[in-house]
Scaffold this motif. Structure first.
Motif, PDB file in Angstrom:
ATOM      1  N   LEU A 279     -22.623  55.795 -16.404  1.00 33.72           N
ATOM      2  CA  LEU A 279     -21.844  54.959 -17.328  1.00 33.72           C
ATOM      3  C   LEU A 279     -22.694  53.912 -18.030  1.00 33.72           C
ATOM      4  CD1 LEU A 279     -18.592  54.464 -15.221  1.00 33.72           C
ATOM      5  CD2 LEU A 279     -19.144  56.239 -16.896  1.00 33.72           C
ATOM      6  N   THR A 280     -23.953  53.868 -17.671  1.00 33.10           N
ATOM      7  CA  THR A 280     -24.885  52.944 -18.318  1.00 33.10           C
ATOM      8  C   THR A 280     -24.888  53.153 -19.830  1.00 33.10           C
ATOM      9  OG1 THR A 280     -26.331  52.758 -16.403  1.00 33.10           O
ATOM     10  CG2 THR A 280     -27.376  52.523 -18.571  1.00 33.10           C
ATOM     11  N   VAL A 281     -25.025  52.050 -20.557  1.00 34.16           N
ATOM     12  CA  VAL A 281     -25.155  52.161 -22.015  1.00 34.16           C
ATOM     13  C   VAL A 281     -26.537  51.657 -22.424  1.00 34.16           C
ATOM     14  CG1 VAL A 281     -24.229  51.479 -24.251  1.00 34.16           C
ATOM     15  CG2 VAL A 281     -22.681  51.881 -22.344  1.00 34.16           C
ATOM     16  N   CYS A 282     -27.185  52.415 -23.271  1.00 38.53           N
ATOM     17  CA  CYS A 282     -28.527  52.068 -23.742  1.00 38.53           C
ATOM     18  C   CYS A 282     -28.480  50.914 -24.756  1.00 38.53           C
ATOM     19  CB  CYS A 282     -29.178  53.259 -24.431  1.00 38.53           C
ATOM     20  SG  CYS A 282     -29.508  54.662 -23.374  1.00 38.53           S
ATOM     21  N   GLY A 283     -29.614  50.290 -24.914  1.00 40.53           N
ATOM     22  CA  GLY A 283     -29.733  49.187 -25.867  1.00 40.53           C
ATOM     23  C   GLY A 283     -29.398  49.581 -27.296  1.00 40.53           C
ATOM     24  N   GLU A 284     -29.855  50.751 -27.691  1.00 41.81           N
ATOM     25  CA  GLU A 284     -29.629  51.196 -29.072  1.00 41.81           C
ATOM     26  C   GLU A 284     -28.144  51.371 -29.352  1.00 41.81           C
ATOM     27  OE1 GLU A 284     -31.672  52.382 -26.815  1.00 41.81           O
ATOM     28  OE2 GLU A 284     -33.356  53.496 -27.672  1.00 41.81           O
ATOM     29  N   ARG A 285     -27.444  52.011 -28.413  1.00 47.73           N
ATOM     30  CA  ARG A 285     -26.009  52.225 -28.641  1.00 47.73           C
ATOM     31  C   ARG A 285     -25.239  50.917 -28.601  1.00 47.73           C
ATOM     32  NH1 ARG A 285     -24.520  56.552 -24.553  1.00 47.73           N
ATOM     33  NH2 ARG A 285     -26.646  56.265 -23.845  1.00 47.73           N
ATOM     34  N   THR A 286     -25.662  49.983 -27.761  1.00 45.66           N
ATOM     35  CA  THR A 286     -25.013  48.668 -27.770  1.00 45.66           C
ATOM     36  C   THR A 286     -25.116  48.057 -29.160  1.00 45.66           C
ATOM     37  OG1 THR A 286     -25.589  48.329 -25.446  1.00 45.66           O
ATOM     38  CG2 THR A 286     -25.006  46.374 -26.721  1.00 45.66           C
ATOM     39  N   ALA A 287     -26.292  48.119 -29.747  1.00 46.88           N
ATOM     40  CA  ALA A 287     -26.502  47.526 -31.078  1.00 46.88           C
ATOM     41  C   ALA A 287     -25.646  48.245 -32.136  1.00 46.88           C
ATOM     42  CB  ALA A 287     -27.978  47.588 -31.456  1.00 46.88           C
ATOM     43  N   VAL A 288     -25.615  49.567 -32.070  1.00 41.88           N
ATOM     44  CA  VAL A 288     -24.828  50.327 -33.058  1.00 41.88           C
ATOM     45  C   VAL A 288     -23.352  49.970 -32.942  1.00 41.88           C
ATOM     46  CG1 VAL A 288     -24.028  52.623 -33.726  1.00 41.88           C
ATOM     47  CG2 VAL A 288     -26.413  52.283 -33.170  1.00 41.88           C
ATOM     48  N   PHE A 289     -22.839  49.960 -31.716  1.00 38.40           N
ATOM     49  CA  PHE A 289     -21.408  49.717 -31.563  1.00 38.40           C
ATOM     50  C   PHE A 289     -21.042  48.285 -31.950  1.00 38.40           C
ATOM     51  CE2 PHE A 289     -21.608  53.314 -28.268  1.00 38.40           C
ATOM     52  CZ  PHE A 289     -21.277  54.269 -29.220  1.00 38.40           C
ATOM     53  N   LYS A 290     -21.948  47.365 -31.685  1.00 37.66           N
ATOM     54  CA  LYS A 290     -21.685  45.987 -32.136  1.00 37.66           C
ATOM     55  C   LYS A 290     -21.572  45.947 -33.659  1.00 37.66           C
ATOM     56  CE  LYS A 290     -24.017  42.500 -30.400  1.00 37.66           C
ATOM     57  NZ  LYS A 290     -25.209  41.770 -29.880  1.00 37.66           N
ATOM     58  N   ALA A 291     -22.521  46.574 -34.326  1.00 35.26           N
ATOM     59  CA  ALA A 291     -22.565  46.518 -35.793  1.00 35.26           C
ATOM     60  C   ALA A 291     -21.349  47.205 -36.416  1.00 35.26           C
ATOM     61  CB  ALA A 291     -23.847  47.172 -36.298  1.00 35.26           C
ATOM     62  N   VAL A 292     -21.040  48.394 -35.913  1.00 37.46           N
ATOM     63  CA  VAL A 292     -19.911  49.133 -36.494  1.00 37.46           C
ATOM     64  C   VAL A 292     -18.604  48.398 -36.226  1.00 37.46           C
ATOM     65  CG1 VAL A 292     -18.618  51.307 -36.411  1.00 37.46           C
ATOM     66  CG2 VAL A 292     -21.127  51.337 -36.460  1.00 37.46           C
ATOM     67  N   SER A 293     -18.493  47.849 -35.023  1.00 38.05           N
ATOM     68  CA  SER A 293     -17.250  47.140 -34.693  1.00 38.05           C
ATOM     69  C   SER A 293     -17.124  45.824 -35.443  1.00 38.05           C
ATOM     70  CB  SER A 293     -17.137  46.916 -33.177  1.00 38.05           C
ATOM     71  OG  SER A 293     -18.183  46.088 -32.725  1.00 38.05           O
ATOM     72  N   GLU A 294     -18.221  45.373 -36.038  1.00 33.74           N
ATOM     73  CA  GLU A 294     -18.163  44.180 -36.901  1.00 33.74           C
ATOM     74  C   GLU A 294     -18.086  44.580 -38.374  1.00 33.74           C
ATOM     75  OE1 GLU A 294     -17.876  40.973 -36.035  1.00 33.74           O
ATOM     76  OE2 GLU A 294     -17.812  41.525 -33.914  1.00 33.74           O
ATOM     77  N   GLY A 295     -17.809  45.856 -38.609  1.00 31.19           N
ATOM     78  CA  GLY A 295     -17.493  46.275 -39.973  1.00 31.19           C
ATOM     79  C   GLY A 295     -18.643  46.811 -40.791  1.00 31.19           C
ATOM     80  N   ARG A 296     -19.855  46.886 -40.215  1.00 31.34           N
ATOM     81  CA  ARG A 296     -20.992  47.388 -40.993  1.00 31.34           C
ATOM     82  C   ARG A 296     -20.964  48.913 -41.026  1.00 31.34           C
ATOM     83  NH1 ARG A 296     -20.558  42.642 -40.272  1.00 31.34           N
ATOM     84  NH2 ARG A 296     -21.975  41.062 -41.095  1.00 31.34           N
ATOM     85  N   ARG A 297     -21.316  49.438 -42.170  1.00 33.06           N
ATOM     86  CA  ARG A 297     -21.258  50.891 -42.357  1.00 33.06           C
ATOM     87  C   ARG A 297     -22.529  51.478 -42.951  1.00 33.06           C
ATOM     88  NH1 ARG A 297     -17.751  50.154 -39.374  1.00 33.06           N
ATOM     89  NH2 ARG A 297     -15.551  50.773 -39.536  1.00 33.06           N
ATOM     90  N   SER A 298     -23.480  50.634 -43.291  1.00 32.00           N
ATOM     91  CA  SER A 298     -24.695  51.131 -43.932  1.00 32.00           C
ATOM     92  C   SER A 298     -25.897  50.364 -43.369  1.00 32.00           C
ATOM     93  CB  SER A 298     -24.566  50.936 -45.440  1.00 32.00           C
ATOM     94  OG  SER A 298     -25.618  51.576 -46.107  1.00 32.00           O
ATOM     95  N   PHE A 299     -26.934  51.112 -43.008  1.00 27.52           N
ATOM     96  CA  PHE A 299     -28.038  50.527 -42.251  1.00 27.52           C
ATOM     97  C   PHE A 299     -29.389  50.954 -42.795  1.00 27.52           C
ATOM     98  CE2 PHE A 299     -24.301  51.030 -39.615  1.00 27.52           C
ATOM     99  CZ  PHE A 299     -24.129  49.740 -39.134  1.00 27.52           C
ATOM    100  N   ARG A 300     -30.398  50.166 -42.478  1.00 25.92           N
ATOM    101  CA  ARG A 300     -31.756  50.472 -42.955  1.00 25.92           C
ATOM    102  C   ARG A 300     -32.706  50.861 -41.835  1.00 25.92           C
ATOM    103  NH1 ARG A 300     -34.216  45.794 -46.161  1.00 25.92           N
ATOM    104  NH2 ARG A 300     -35.819  47.363 -46.555  1.00 25.92           N
ATOM    105  N   ALA A 301     -32.583  50.214 -40.669  1.00 24.79           N
ATOM    106  CA  ALA A 301     -33.602  50.431 -39.645  1.00 24.79           C
ATOM    107  C   ALA A 301     -33.121  49.971 -38.282  1.00 24.79           C
ATOM    108  CB  ALA A 301     -34.865  49.649 -40.011  1.00 24.79           C
TER     109      ALA A 301
END
Ligand code: THU
Length: 139
Positions: A58-80
């Protein structure tokens, strides 16, 4: 194809954000702390760290934490995305994170860095060729 490549200053800032995010990593089982930072096209950066579970899977990786934070804050387009670990060599995102990054970000830049500043730059398209995408409906 990636959008506008990051400048050196943007790479430095994103790696720094991932390094800061790594300080919150909760990795009592593996002892392997990961920080990530995802840069949205509006210039906002979202940090993430790995959070481990006593039920290891059930561990969540750092990358997915960052993605889910961003998407859940409404971001839909990313650079890096930047990933920072304490390993001797830059750490490349795991397969699950590559897929989730592709799902939400498409072909973005990926910067991998050690705490000592050893870096590699690539793209998600290189790390995940022929990514899975939902095609048409069945039947
Ligand atoms: N981990 C990440 O955070 N990102 C990856 O891309 C690979 C692995 C974490 C999961 C676990 O907490 C620890 O690193 C060891 O696998």
């Amino acid at each position: 194809m990636i959008k506008e490549p990051l400048t050196d200053a943007e790479v430095d800032a994103l790696v720094e954000a991932a390094t800061v995010a790594r300080r919150n990593a909760k990795a009592p089982y593996s002892g392997f702390q990961v920080g990530a930072a995802l840069l949205a096209v509006d210039g906002t950066t979202f940090g993430g760290c790995n959070v481990e579970s006593a039920s290891y899977g059930l561990t969540v990786c750092g990358e997915r934490t960052a993605v889910f934070k961003a998407v859940s804050e409404g971001r839909r387009s990313f650079r890096a995305v930047a990933v920072v670990t304490g390993a001797d060599e830059p750490t490349s995102p795991c397969g699950a994170c590559r897929q989730v990054l592709w799902d939400q970000c498409g072909d973005i830049e990926v910067v991998m860095s050690t705490l000592n500043g050893k870096r590699e730059r690539t793209t998600l398209g290189v790390l995940l060729p022929r990514a899975f995408e939902l095609g048409g409906e069945d039947e």
